[in-house]
Enzyme design. Structure first.
Site, PDB file in Angstrom:
ATOM      1  N   GLN A 267       0.832  -1.196   0.000  1.00  0.00           N
ATOM      2  CA  GLN A 267       0.000   0.000   0.000  1.00  0.00           C
ATOM      3  C   GLN A 267       0.871   1.253   0.000  1.00  0.00           C
ATOM      4  O   GLN A 267       1.876   1.331   0.710  1.00  0.00           O
ATOM      5  CB  GLN A 267      -0.918  -0.007   1.214  1.00  0.00           C
ATOM      6  CG  GLN A 267      -1.970  -1.101   1.180  1.00  0.00           C
ATOM      7  CD  GLN A 267      -3.035  -0.858   0.118  1.00  0.00           C
ATOM      8  OE1 GLN A 267      -3.252   0.269  -0.303  1.00  0.00           O
ATOM      9  NE2 GLN A 267      -3.699  -1.927  -0.298  1.00  0.00           N
ATOM     10  N   TYR A 299      -6.182 -12.875  -3.392  1.00  0.00           N
ATOM     11  CA  TYR A 299      -5.297 -11.799  -3.839  1.00  0.00           C
ATOM     12  C   TYR A 299      -4.473 -11.341  -2.639  1.00  0.00           C
ATOM     13  O   TYR A 299      -4.349 -10.156  -2.350  1.00  0.00           O
ATOM     14  CB  TYR A 299      -6.075 -10.624  -4.427  1.00  0.00           C
ATOM     15  CG  TYR A 299      -7.149 -10.993  -5.431  1.00  0.00           C
ATOM     16  CD1 TYR A 299      -6.845 -11.149  -6.782  1.00  0.00           C
ATOM     17  CD2 TYR A 299      -8.473 -11.182  -5.028  1.00  0.00           C
ATOM     18  CE1 TYR A 299      -7.833 -11.494  -7.705  1.00  0.00           C
ATOM     19  CE2 TYR A 299      -9.461 -11.510  -5.940  1.00  0.00           C
ATOM     20  CZ  TYR A 299      -9.140 -11.658  -7.276  1.00  0.00           C
ATOM     21  OH  TYR A 299     -10.128 -11.988  -8.180  1.00  0.00           O
ATOM     22  N   GLU A 323      -2.343 -16.038  -4.022  1.00  0.00           N
ATOM     23  CA  GLU A 323      -1.705 -14.916  -4.720  1.00  0.00           C
ATOM     24  C   GLU A 323      -1.005 -15.443  -5.969  1.00  0.00           C
ATOM     25  O   GLU A 323      -0.351 -16.485  -5.930  1.00  0.00           O
ATOM     26  CB  GLU A 323      -0.693 -14.243  -3.787  1.00  0.00           C
ATOM     27  CG  GLU A 323       0.247 -13.251  -4.423  1.00  0.00           C
ATOM     28  CD  GLU A 323      -0.470 -12.124  -5.124  1.00  0.00           C
ATOM     29  OE1 GLU A 323      -0.189 -11.906  -6.318  1.00  0.00           O
ATOM     30  OE2 GLU A 323      -1.310 -11.463  -4.487  1.00  0.00           O
ATOM     31  N   ASP A 376      -8.987  -8.837  -1.788  1.00  0.00           N
ATOM     32  CA  ASP A 376      -8.469  -7.506  -2.114  1.00  0.00           C
ATOM     33  C   ASP A 376      -8.014  -7.533  -3.572  1.00  0.00           C
ATOM     34  O   ASP A 376      -6.816  -7.597  -3.861  1.00  0.00           O
ATOM     35  CB  ASP A 376      -7.305  -7.163  -1.181  1.00  0.00           C
ATOM     36  CG  ASP A 376      -6.729  -5.778  -1.442  1.00  0.00           C
ATOM     37  OD1 ASP A 376      -7.352  -5.004  -2.183  1.00  0.00           O
ATOM     38  OD2 ASP A 376      -5.637  -5.483  -0.907  1.00  0.00           O
ATOM     39  N   CYS A 403     -10.382  -0.710  -4.391  1.00  0.00           N
ATOM     40  CA  CYS A 403      -9.812   0.604  -4.685  1.00  0.00           C
ATOM     41  C   CYS A 403     -10.487   1.264  -5.877  1.00  0.00           C
ATOM     42  O   CYS A 403     -10.022   2.310  -6.328  1.00  0.00           O
ATOM     43  CB  CYS A 403      -8.307   0.492  -4.926  1.00  0.00           C
ATOM     44  SG  CYS A 403      -7.846  -0.634  -6.263  1.00  0.00           S
TER      45      CYS A 403
END
Length: 447
Positions: A267, A299, A323, A376, A403
């Site tokens: 992030q 993710y 992932e 995510d 996001c």
């Protein structure tokens, strides 16, 4: 300071990065000038006006203003795109741009990109982002819900100016022009704009940025400031993968350290990882959480959100991080070693869920039905294939970190069609002075 010459990979495979897009064309400098009354905000950092019955998307404006704008794109029948060149009637929410090189006083083709809300007072930025999220949820998700975009808590973001929305970026990419000069791209183009400062960057990167230097033959300059250790300057030469060990860094969230590749995904806001950790920690419904179920973090990156679940519910929690980036998965395995029931799997989320749904036996399906799934996804969202598979294995609750408001709303709509209900939502201003906003929602399966 560390300086090396190596390429930077995309953020994390299958998530924040994607297929490279063609270079956008620079804005037209000779389009017609029109006087517009700005009506409302739209997704993407632009604002809506009308001219002779046609929708015009306008940059660098604020609702309630009257502006003169230059039309820079007339290629669509339904709408035009325009850039503000003069403000005739200013909003009380307008302020001097936090980045002089992005100001409306400069020609549109010479404005630095990456701070498209920098001319708006910070509190108003948050209400605009909330409006976009509310509109997206209603239009694409079929959900009517009030939204408040919360600032990052000061205690979680040392050194960040929360009022101005500056000093928060821990990763900065500066592009290199044909003459070797460095700077950001101009808004909506690939023209490099020399600048005298990088106000969104944390102090260590602002001081490190080689804004007056030349880097002939380089492609970009990456600046990275981890929360543990020194900031680094990385000269990106080409797209080839480097040989030998890849440098790693450590990011600290609360009392926990996460190891990741220096060019891996993390992030960007100094306080974002702690903010999202707390949000996921709080939004998981403890009454529905079963530590023995087949809980998942999809993710999962290097394990940040899986750790948030584990820290809340104890070291016996069973959770699998999935992932696509093999290096991130390797780090996740080490970062989650405190939990005896944690594991990290390398794989694309859609393919992993396909195999899970087709190979699970009755006992496995029961553990999945009792599960909590945190996801995510990239800016494009989870999408129909992932949503359909999730609905098929039907975990008890989902905590979705997003996001992009439109991608989130679309997936909420898909999940509602599968019998999931949106129960809780929080939104955070993790990208001040830009149009981006982060949201965390909880959905539950309706029995």
């Amino acid at each position: 300071m560390a300086q090396t010459r190596r390429p930077r990979r995309g953020s994390r495979a299958g998530t924040r990065s994607g297929t490279p897009r063609p270079a956008p064309k620079p804005p037209a400098a000779d389009g017609p000038l029109v006087t517009l009354d700005i009506e409302r905000v739209a997704h993407g950092g632009v604002f809506v006006a009308h001219h002779e019955g046609r929708v015009v998307f306008v940059a660098d404006a604020i609702p309630g203003e009257r502006v003169v704008a230059r039309v820079v794109d007339q290629s669509k029948d339904r709408f035009w795109r325009a850039e503000t060149v003069e403000v005739l009637e200013a909003s009380p929410d307008r302020r001097p741009h936090i980045w002089a090189e992005a100001s409306v006083e400069r020609p549109p083709e010479r404005r630095a990109g990456g701070a498209e809300f920098g001319h708006i007072h910070t509190a108003r930025q948050r209400t605009l982002k909330a409006e976009v999220l509310v509109d997206a949820l209603a239009r694409f998700g079929g959900v009517e819900r009030d939204v408040v975009v919360e600032p990052v808590e000061a205690a979680l973001a040392p050194g960040v100016d929360l009022d101005a929305g500056t000093g928060w970026r821990t990763r900065v990419r500066l592009h290199v022009g044909a003459d070797g000069s460095v700077g950001p791209y101009a808004a909506r183009s690939h023209t490099v704009i020399p600048v005298a400062s990088v106000p969104l960057a944390v102090r260590a990167l602002a001081e490190l940025a080689p804004l007056a230097d030349r880097f002939a033959g380089a492609r970009a300059i990456d600046l990275v400031a981890p929360s543990v250790g020194d900031a680094a300057l990385v000269v990106v030469d080409d797209d080839r993968m480097p040989r030998g060990p890849r440098p790693t860094i450590v990011e600290r969230v609360g009392d926990r350290d996460f190891t990741l590749d220096r060019d891996g995904f993390w992030q960007v806001h100094r306080g974002a990882a702690a903010t999202l950790t707390a949000a996921v920690h709080d939004l998981v419904d403890g009454d529905r959480f079963d530590p023995r179920a087949a809980n998942h973090d999809l993710y999962g990156g290097v394990g940040l959100l899986a750790a948030a679940v584990g820290d809340r519910f104890g070291d016996t929690v069973r959770i699998t991080s999935v992932e696509a980036d093999a290096r991130a998965t390797e780090h996740a395995g080490a970062n989650l070693a405190d939990w005896v029931g944690a594991r990290a799997v390398t794989g694309r989320v859609d393919r992993y869920l396909d195999e899970l749904a087709t190979s699970a036996g009755p006992a496995d399906l029961a553990r999945l039905a009792d599960a909590t799934v945190v996801l995510d996804p990239p800016r494009s969202g989870a999408g129909r294939a992932v949503v359909d598979r999730l609905a098929e294995v039907r975990p008890r609750q989902l905590v979705y970190v997003a996001c992009d408001p439109v991608a989130l709303a679309r997936d909420v709509g898909l999940l509602r069609a599968h019998g999931y209900e949106l129960e809780a939502l929080r939104a955070f201003d993790l990208f001040p002075n830009t149009h981006h906003v982060e949201a965390v929602v909880r959905l539950r399966a309706i029995v």
